[in-house]
Design a protein around this motif. Structure first.
Motif, PDB file in Angstrom:
ATOM      1  N   ALA A   1     -20.032  20.616 -27.986  1.00  0.00           N
ATOM      2  CA  ALA A   1     -19.794  21.306 -29.264  1.00  0.00           C
ATOM      3  C   ALA A   1     -20.684  20.768 -30.381  1.00  0.00           C
ATOM      4  O   ALA A   1     -21.079  21.507 -31.282  1.00  0.00           O
ATOM      5  CB  ALA A   1     -18.330  21.155 -29.659  1.00  0.00           C
TER       6      ALA A   1
ATOM      7  N   ASN B   1     -14.438  27.214 -27.930  1.00  0.00           N
ATOM      8  CA  ASN B   1     -14.363  27.753 -29.296  1.00  0.00           C
ATOM      9  C   ASN B   1     -13.552  26.832 -30.201  1.00  0.00           C
ATOM     10  O   ASN B   1     -13.865  26.669 -31.387  1.00  0.00           O
ATOM     11  CB  ASN B   1     -13.742  29.157 -29.295  1.00  0.00           C
ATOM     12  CG  ASN B   1     -14.695  30.181 -28.701  1.00  0.00           C
ATOM     13  OD1 ASN B   1     -15.903  29.932 -28.611  1.00  0.00           O
ATOM     14  ND2 ASN B   1     -14.156  31.310 -28.251  1.00  0.00           N
TER      15      ASN B   1
ATOM     16  N   ASP C   1     -15.774  24.047 -31.163  1.00  0.00           N
ATOM     17  CA  ASP C   1     -16.765  24.520 -32.139  1.00  0.00           C
ATOM     18  C   ASP C   1     -16.163  24.576 -33.538  1.00  0.00           C
ATOM     19  O   ASP C   1     -16.780  24.137 -34.514  1.00  0.00           O
ATOM     20  CB  ASP C   1     -17.272  25.919 -31.757  1.00  0.00           C
ATOM     21  CG  ASP C   1     -18.215  25.868 -30.561  1.00  0.00           C
ATOM     22  OD1 ASP C   1     -18.706  24.754 -30.274  1.00  0.00           O
ATOM     23  OD2 ASP C   1     -18.435  26.915 -29.919  1.00  0.00           O
TER      24      ASP C   1
ATOM     25  N   GLN D   1     -17.257  22.351 -36.684  1.00  0.00           N
ATOM     26  CA  GLN D   1     -17.683  23.112 -37.863  1.00  0.00           C
ATOM     27  C   GLN D   1     -16.933  22.640 -39.122  1.00  0.00           C
ATOM     28  O   GLN D   1     -17.536  22.432 -40.180  1.00  0.00           O
ATOM     29  CB  GLN D   1     -17.402  24.614 -37.599  1.00  0.00           C
ATOM     30  CG  GLN D   1     -17.875  25.555 -38.675  1.00  0.00           C
ATOM     31  CD  GLN D   1     -19.398  25.527 -38.825  1.00  0.00           C
ATOM     32  OE1 GLN D   1     -20.107  25.236 -37.868  1.00  0.00           O
ATOM     33  NE2 GLN D   1     -19.882  25.790 -40.031  1.00  0.00           N
TER      34      GLN D   1
END
Lengths: 210, 172
Positions: free
Chosen positions: A14, A41, A44, A48
Motif C-alpha cells: 500500500a 483498498n 490504501d 492515504q
C-alpha cells in the motif's frame, strides 16, 4: 501468489515499499481476486489518511530562541552528554533494568534457599546413659515383651495388605524377644519398640510418622 | 564543523540556524505540541554540542543531528505513551497549533483523528510509521535515524500499518 501470501504483503504494498517484482505479482493477484482487493483498498485508505495528515506542515520554529537558551552552556556541555546518553539510551536502560532484575532475583533466591535449607545434622555424640537399676531393666523387658506378644500393634496398613513388622524390617529379624535395653549394640535379636511417633529399632528410627 | 568542535560560538550558532527548523519540525510531527517540540529541539542541540568532539568529520551533520533528535523524541513519546491522557492532549493541541486556515474542516478533523490513532500505536512502530507515511522519509533514512537494520524497519512499518488500518477502519 496465493491469497495468504498477498495479504502478508499488502501493508508494504500500500505504501509502495515492496520490491518491484513482488509488487507486480501482488498487483496481478489483486486484479483477479476481489477479496484481496477489498483488504488492499483498506490499506490504501489508511496510508492515504496518514499522508494527508502528514501534509499538514508543522509550524516553523525560531532558531534564535534556541540559540539564546544554549549559547551560555556551550562550554559545560561535555560531561553532561555522557550522563544523559547513558541514562536515556534505550539499550542501556534495558540492560540496567535486566541487570537489576537479575540481581534482585538472585538475592531473593539466596535468601529463600538459605531459609529452606535443612539444619546441618548435629554430630551424634554417644550419650553416656546412666546405669539402669535392675528394676528399670525389668520394666523395660516387660514392655518389649508385651509388644512382642502383639505384633499387630506394630503392623502398618498399606492399601489392603497388613504389613507385619517382618515385612518392614526384612527377613532374619526376630521381633519381640525381649532383651534388656542396650543402646549402641545393634546385634540380633533386635528389640523393636513403637510409639505414636514411629517405630524404633535399637533407638534408630525405621519409618516415619503415622 | 572543525570550528564548532573547538566550541567556536559563531560556528555553533550557524549550525543551529541551519538545522534548527528541521529538528523542530521533526519533533512536532511526533509531539504535535509547540512547547514540547521547542524543548526537544533545544535539548537535541545541547546533546549534539556535548558530543561534537566525537562527530566524524567525514560524515554529514544533518543525519547525525536528526538521529540525536530521534532518540530524544523517542524518549518523549515513550513517556507520553505511558500516560493515558497523552493522545487526547496531542490531538487537541494539533488543532490549535497546526490549523491551516486554507485546509477545510473535514481535512483537519481527519488529521486529528489520524493523530489520535497514531498516538495509540506503540512507540517503536509509531516512529517508523510517522517517518515513512507522514514525513515521507525513505527506508534507509529511517533505518539510519532509528539505528535499526532496514529489515527491522520494514517489519515495524508492516506491523504499524496493520495496527493503524485496524483502528482507522473502526472509526469510519
Amino acid at each position: 501468489m496465493k491469497c495468504a501470501q498477498v495479504e502478508k504483503r499488502l501493508p508494504l504494498y500500500a505504501g509502495g515499499d515492496l520490491p518491484e517484482d513482488e509488487a507486480a505479482q501482488v498487483a496481478k493477484h489483486l486484479q483477479a481476486c476481489p477479496a484481496c482487493r477489498r483488504v488492499a483498498n483498506g490499506y490504501d485508505a489508511a496510508v492515504q489518511a496518514l499522508r494527508e495528515a502528514g501534509r499538514q506542515e508543522p509550524p516553523s520554529g525560531d532558531w534564535r530562541e534556541c540559540w539564546r537558551a544554549i549559547e551560555g552552556h556551550l562550554d559545560d556541555e561535555r560531561p553532561p552528554r555522557n550522563v544523559i546518553s547513558l541514562a536515556s539510551s534505550v539499550g542501556t536502560r534495558r540492560i540496567l533494568k535486566a541487570a537489576a532484575i537479575f540481581l534482585l532475583t538472585l538475592g531473593i533466591g539466596v535468601v529463600v534457599g538459605l531459609s529452606l535449607r535443612p539444619a546441618p545434622a548435629q554430630p551424634k555424640v554417644a550419650e553416656v546413659q546412666p546405669r539402669k537399676t535392675p528394676q528399670q531393666d525389668e520394666k523395660q523387658a516387660e514392655k518389649t515383651d508385651s509388644l512382642a506378644k502383639k505384633p499387630e500393634v506394630l503392623a502398618k496398613r498399606e492399601g489392603e495388605k497388613l504389613l507385619t513388622i517382618e515385612d518392614l524390617l526384612g527377613p532374619g529379624v526376630t521381633v519381640g524377644e525381649a532383651q534388656p535395653r542396650r543402646r549402641f549394640q545393634p546385634v540380633a535379636p533386635v528389640v523393636v519398640t513403637g510409639s505414636r511417633r514411629g517405630y524404633y529399632m535399637d533407638n534408630v528410627e525405621l519409618v516415619g510418622n503415622r | 564543523m572543525r570550528r564548532a568542535q573547538r566550541r567556536d560560538a559563531a560556528a555553533c550558532q550557524e549550525l543551529v540556524r541551519r538545522y534548527y527548523d528541521g529538528v523542530y519540525r521533526l519533533a512536532y510531527r511526533f509531539l504535535s505540541n509547540a512547547e514540547d517540540s521547542r524543548d526537544v529541539a533545544q535539548d537535541t542541540f545541547m546533546r549534539a554540542f556535548g558530543a561534537i568532539d566525537r562527530f566524524d568529520l567525514s560524515l554529514s551533520f544533518k543525519p547525525w543531528i536528526r538521529r540525536i533528535a530521534m532518540n530524544r523524541i523517542t524518549d518523549e513519546i515513550r513517556s507520553r505513551y505511558r500516560s493515558k491522557t497523552a493522545s487526547l492532549d496531542a490531538g487537541l493541541e494539533l488543532a490549535g497549533d497546526a490549523a491551516d486556515p486554507a485546509e477545510g474542516p473535514v481535512t483537519q478533523e481527519r488529521a486529528e483523528r489520524v493523530r489520535e490513532i497514531v498516538d495509540t500505536i506503540p512507540p517503536k512502530y509509531r516512529t517508523v510509521l510517522v517517518l515513512r507515511d507522514m514525513d515521507g522519509q525513505d527506508m534507509d533514512e529511517i533505518a539510519a535515524m532509528v539505528g535499526s537494520p532496514r529489515a527491522t524497519v520494514r517489519w515495524r512499518l508492516h506491523q504499524a500499518r496493520k495496527m493503524f488500518k485496524r483502528k482507522w477502519e473502526r472509526t469510519q
